[in-house]
Design an enzyme around this catalytic site. Sequence first.
Site, PDB file in Angstrom:
ATOM      1  N   GLN A 265       0.820  -1.213   0.000  1.00 20.39           N
ATOM      2  CA  GLN A 265       0.000   0.000   0.000  1.00 20.39           C
ATOM      3  C   GLN A 265       0.852   1.261   0.000  1.00 20.39           C
ATOM      4  O   GLN A 265       0.459   2.292  -0.552  1.00 20.39           O
ATOM      5  CB  GLN A 265      -0.950  -0.005   1.197  1.00 20.39           C
ATOM      6  CG  GLN A 265      -2.009  -1.093   1.130  1.00 20.39           C
ATOM      7  CD  GLN A 265      -2.819  -1.029  -0.159  1.00 20.39           C
ATOM      8  OE1 GLN A 265      -3.523  -0.063  -0.411  1.00 20.39           O
ATOM      9  NE2 GLN A 265      -2.724  -2.057  -0.991  1.00 20.39           N
ATOM     10  N   HIS A 268       1.648   3.197  -3.334  1.00 19.69           N
ATOM     11  CA  HIS A 268       0.695   4.049  -4.027  1.00 19.69           C
ATOM     12  C   HIS A 268       1.157   5.503  -4.083  1.00 19.69           C
ATOM     13  O   HIS A 268       1.013   6.171  -5.105  1.00 19.69           O
ATOM     14  CB  HIS A 268      -0.660   4.016  -3.311  1.00 19.69           C
ATOM     15  CG  HIS A 268      -1.549   2.893  -3.736  1.00 19.69           C
ATOM     16  ND1 HIS A 268      -2.218   2.879  -4.938  1.00 19.69           N
ATOM     17  CD2 HIS A 268      -1.882   1.742  -3.109  1.00 19.69           C
ATOM     18  CE1 HIS A 268      -2.932   1.762  -5.034  1.00 19.69           C
ATOM     19  NE2 HIS A 268      -2.737   1.057  -3.946  1.00 19.69           N
ATOM     20  N   GLU A 334      -9.024   2.522   5.990  1.00 18.58           N
ATOM     21  CA  GLU A 334      -9.617   2.183   4.691  1.00 18.58           C
ATOM     22  C   GLU A 334      -9.567   0.666   4.491  1.00 18.58           C
ATOM     23  O   GLU A 334     -10.556   0.031   4.144  1.00 18.58           O
ATOM     24  CB  GLU A 334      -8.839   2.901   3.591  1.00 18.58           C
ATOM     25  CG  GLU A 334      -9.322   2.584   2.190  1.00 18.58           C
ATOM     26  CD  GLU A 334      -8.398   3.153   1.124  1.00 18.58           C
ATOM     27  OE1 GLU A 334      -8.854   3.259  -0.027  1.00 18.58           O
ATOM     28  OE2 GLU A 334      -7.231   3.477   1.427  1.00 18.58           O
ATOM     29  N   HIS A 335      -8.385   0.077   4.672  1.00 21.17           N
ATOM     30  CA  HIS A 335      -8.207  -1.375   4.605  1.00 21.17           C
ATOM     31  C   HIS A 335      -7.641  -1.837   5.946  1.00 21.17           C
ATOM     32  O   HIS A 335      -6.665  -1.261   6.433  1.00 21.17           O
ATOM     33  CB  HIS A 335      -7.196  -1.785   3.538  1.00 21.17           C
ATOM     34  CG  HIS A 335      -7.370  -1.129   2.209  1.00 21.17           C
ATOM     35  ND1 HIS A 335      -6.728   0.036   1.849  1.00 21.17           N
ATOM     36  CD2 HIS A 335      -8.119  -1.486   1.137  1.00 21.17           C
ATOM     37  CE1 HIS A 335      -7.051   0.362   0.608  1.00 21.17           C
ATOM     38  NE2 HIS A 335      -7.916  -0.533   0.153  1.00 21.17           N
ATOM     39  N   ASP A 368      -7.894  -5.257  -3.834  1.00 25.04           N
ATOM     40  CA  ASP A 368      -7.670  -4.224  -4.840  1.00 25.04           C
ATOM     41  C   ASP A 368      -8.066  -4.693  -6.232  1.00 25.04           C
ATOM     42  O   ASP A 368      -8.417  -3.875  -7.092  1.00 25.04           O
ATOM     43  CB  ASP A 368      -6.193  -3.813  -4.856  1.00 25.04           C
ATOM     44  CG  ASP A 368      -5.838  -2.888  -3.711  1.00 25.04           C
ATOM     45  OD1 ASP A 368      -6.757  -2.290  -3.124  1.00 25.04           O
ATOM     46  OD2 ASP A 368      -4.634  -2.763  -3.405  1.00 25.04           O
ATOM     47  N   HIS A 427     -51.373  23.204   6.865  1.00 26.27           N
ATOM     48  CA  HIS A 427     -51.129  21.765   6.721  1.00 26.27           C
ATOM     49  C   HIS A 427     -52.371  20.983   7.155  1.00 26.27           C
ATOM     50  O   HIS A 427     -52.809  20.043   6.476  1.00 26.27           O
ATOM     51  CB  HIS A 427     -49.930  21.327   7.573  1.00 26.27           C
ATOM     52  CG  HIS A 427     -48.603  21.675   6.988  1.00 26.27           C
ATOM     53  ND1 HIS A 427     -48.227  22.948   6.674  1.00 26.27           N
ATOM     54  CD2 HIS A 427     -47.543  20.880   6.680  1.00 26.27           C
ATOM     55  CE1 HIS A 427     -46.993  22.950   6.197  1.00 26.27           C
ATOM     56  NE2 HIS A 427     -46.560  21.694   6.177  1.00 26.27           N
TER      57      HIS A 427
END
Length: 453
Positions: A265, A268, A334-335, A368, A427
């Site tokens: 990761q 990235h 996230e993961h 992924d 109403h």
Amino acid sequence: MIPRLDLRGRRPGLRELRAALPRADFDVEAALGAVRPVVEDVRERGAAALHDAAERFDGVRPPALRVPAEVVAGALETLDPLVRAALEESIRRARLVHADQRRSEGVTRVAPGGTVRERWVPVDRVGLYVPGGRAVYPSSVVMNVVPAQEAGVPSLAVASPPQRDHGGWPHPTILAACALLGVDEVYAVGGAQAVAALAYGFEEDGAVCEPVSLVTGPGNIYVTAAKRLLKGLIGIDSEAGPTEIGVLADDTADPEHVAADLVSQAEHDPLAAAVLVTDSPALAAAVEEALGRRVSATKHTERVAEALAGRQSAVVLVDDLEVGLDVVNAYAAEHLEIHTADAAAVAARVRNAGAVFVGTWAPVSLGDYCAGSNHVLPTGGCACHSSGLSVQSFLRGIHVVEYDEAALREVGGHVVVLARAEDLPAHGEAVLARVPEVEPGAWPPGPTGSRPS
């Protein structure tokens, strides 16, 4: 190589954990100043602004903004057969998972003659953003397009940056993935200007890109800032930040597997976050040693080393897995990988994560590409309140209310009372015009309360 955070000897609360845990510097608000004029230029000048922005930010003016059908088809024809087979399997597995996410309509009988039905209606038109910076992401085409198609979205447009090395068109592998999925509306537009183009629409040489209702997909900080700026005009999936991996591990974990996944990761982006939470000092030391070897041997050594050494990454030492669970739930990665004894039972206690990967045979990289799950996930701690991209992201729930006369008469008096309590008597009068006999009597004297703002 990677910082350490020692939480042993105490069990910090949520407030302290959120303040102490590592996070990337990702100031979307600061990026708005740079993005706003780009977005305004696209709104005002349309296609001309998009060509100028491509030359400025991508270093190339695309031959046309919409990629011709023959260019998309040609990319598939020249695609490496092994890559094609892998993409086809990724698509097949993603369809299996996302098809099971479809919502069924339900009808609730509230009273005799009174029902509320919930319809699930796909968004009319969506724009799907596929980044094209340091890496090529055909997998993001799959992760965006498949849930939109399974939701029944009738109109899809993909935008991806033009590439100098590919004649001003998006990367051919991205185009090939679009072709495999049957997407023929593809634009050579990237960055904040792509979000603006999808939101406002534009015309070039008589061809019109109609505005979309929703934009999804990951991107850099400028894409994220444009999403924030245009939210309201369009819906968005999330404000995605740099990717994150969290790992919760005990002394049963394989340090080589953990190190390999942290590196996977970190490659990235220099802002990518890698966080290991463990109650085993021996494992922490073994992972750090493995990282030293793996970082120097990997292709993107400098990028990985910067990410691992950054303030967003750390090895977090805790006394036991109970505190470890507190930490990963506060971090809301996230993961999140679970490398512990009885990993499935530990994973079942995770409340906050974009996606959870259970045991040594389920690395994040599987998710992924080919797990069948979606990799467009909440970052920056947003997994405590947000979900990843799914079929539901492209659906809207609409309540359909059906009451007959008897059913309205049965409850109408309560409607009139509540309307008057909120000082909105018209109403109630709308009900009394239909069933005047439900008039609840003289309203109690005294000042009427006003509706809260």
